[in-house]
Design a protein around this motif. Structure first.
Motif, PDB file in Angstrom:
ATOM      1  N   ASP A  62       0.847  -1.030   0.024  1.00 54.41           N
ATOM      2  CA  ASP A  62      -0.081   0.079   0.061  1.00 54.41           C
ATOM      3  C   ASP A  62       0.655   1.212   0.160  1.00 54.41           C
ATOM      4  OD1 ASP A  62      -1.892   1.845   0.307  1.00 54.41           O
ATOM      5  OD2 ASP A  62      -3.024   0.517   1.709  1.00 54.41           O
ATOM      6  N   LYS A  79       0.086   3.822   1.147  1.00 54.44           N
ATOM      7  CA  LYS A  79      -0.518   4.769   2.228  1.00 54.44           C
ATOM      8  C   LYS A  79       0.094   4.033   3.360  1.00 54.44           C
ATOM      9  CE  LYS A  79      -4.502   6.674  -0.385  1.00 54.44           C
ATOM     10  NZ  LYS A  79      -5.810   7.002  -0.427  1.00 54.44           N
ATOM     11  N   PRO A  98       1.797   3.751   6.657  1.00 59.15           N
ATOM     12  CA  PRO A  98       1.955   4.875   7.745  1.00 59.15           C
ATOM     13  C   PRO A  98       3.454   5.017   7.938  1.00 59.15           C
ATOM     14  CG  PRO A  98       0.638   3.368   8.911  1.00 59.15           C
ATOM     15  CD  PRO A  98       0.578   2.779   7.427  1.00 59.15           C
ATOM     16  N   SER A 108       6.177   7.072  -4.825  1.00 59.88           N
ATOM     17  CA  SER A 108       4.958   7.057  -4.136  1.00 59.88           C
ATOM     18  C   SER A 108       5.355   7.749  -2.582  1.00 59.88           C
ATOM     19  CB  SER A 108       4.533   5.535  -3.826  1.00 59.88           C
ATOM     20  OG  SER A 108       5.562   4.794  -3.474  1.00 59.88           O
ATOM     21  N   THR A 132       6.289   2.835   1.391  1.00 60.20           N
ATOM     22  CA  THR A 132       5.364   2.805   0.525  1.00 60.20           C
ATOM     23  C   THR A 132       5.309   1.986  -0.709  1.00 60.20           C
ATOM     24  OG1 THR A 132       6.080   4.613  -0.823  1.00 60.20           O
ATOM     25  CG2 THR A 132       4.985   5.123   1.178  1.00 60.20           C
TER      26      THR A 132
END
Length: 283
Positions: free
Chosen positions: A144, A146, A148, A240, A245
């Motif tokens: 992903d 995104k 974190p 990204s 990421t």
């Protein structure tokens, strides 16, 4: 019925029970034979870069961060699995016209491409003989953009003397920096894609696919070896974002008969096939 007439029945029952007791352990023979490997490889080269993602942003050219593409050189924002099958490829197996892509790695703003990317197709279930080919039309997002932080990254980075969740401060001179990321391999048997591009797949539990995702498919694992100058890892970042990421996409463009043969021969057969679908050590 007299006791005398019941004796033959009792003897027969005892004989059957005895036979079952003997045959019981023999059922273990149906367990898969021990095999060190049960895999096939897609060895491909990067053939283009685009800020496209036909899975996450279909039909929207330029809507994504920059990706590097291996496999089918025609992949763009408008690609579909159906448009890929039968096309060209930068993979060693000429019948693998799948699209594989990942965010482009930059070093101090300059693109750094991996040398000889490999996508492994393996078995993640105990009985590797049960793995099925990816169905036509299949799509998957692994990882992903995104994510974190490093703690949530499920892949790993490696170079000589190092293995961890983040890019190391440096690597020995002459070393390459590798990133690896593995995909879940149990399919729900229904959806070729889902809204998040992930929920149609799940992880096996104790070597068995869960009841809601009962179909074992090949477990994808990507390996990207990045060449370094004098072991320098400074200034590395993905298009990204940070190292964690990292993610990749798969759009099935295999010739169906070829993929079916390779899954049966390489994965179900307990072999370690190279990018041409051959296992020289176990033909």
């Amino acid at each position: 019925m007299s006791i005398r007439s019941m004796l033959p029945i009792a003897v027969a029952a005892l004989a059957l029970a005895g036979a079952a007791a003997i045959a019981g352990p023999a059922l273990a023979a149906d367990d898969p034979p021990r095999a060190q490997y049960h895999e096939m490889h897609a060895n491909c080269t990067v053939n283009h870069t685009l800020s496209d993602d036909p899975i996450v942003f279909p039909g929207l050219p330029g809507a994504s961060h920059n990706h590097s593409f291996i496999g089918n050189p025609s992949v763009n924002a408008n690609s579909t699995p159906q448009s890929l099958v039968g096309g060209a490829t930068s993979c060693e197996d000429t019948l693998d016209a799948s699209g594989y892509w990942f965010p482009t790695l930059l070093q101090r703003g300059v693109p750094l491409q991996p040398d000889k990317p490999t996508v492994y197709y393996k078995s993640a279930v105990r009985d590797y003989r049960t793995v099925k080919p990816f169905p036509a039309g299949f799509k998957l997002l692994v990882g992903d953009a995104k994510t974190p932080d490093v703690a949530h990254f499920t892949g790993n980075w490696q170079c000589t003397g190092y293995k961890g969740a983040d890019i190391p401060p440096s690597c020995p001179a002459g070393a390459t920096l590798q990133v690896r990321l593995t995909a879940p391999s149990c399919w729900d048997g229904v959806h070729l894609d889902t809204a998040d591009h992930k929920s149609h797949m799940a992880w096996p539990v104790s070597g068995v696919c869960p009841a809601d995702h009962p179909v074992p498919l090949p477990m994808l694992e990507i390996k990207l070896p990045y060449p370094l100058k004098n072991g320098d890892t400074g200034g590395l970042a993905y298009a990204s974002g940070a190292s964690y990421t990292f993610h990749y996409d798969f759009m099935n463009g295999w010739d169906p008969a070829r993929q079916s043969y390779l899954v049966q021969y390489c994965i179900n057969g307990g072999r370690q096939c190279n990018g041409f679908g051959e296992d020289p050590k176990n033909p």
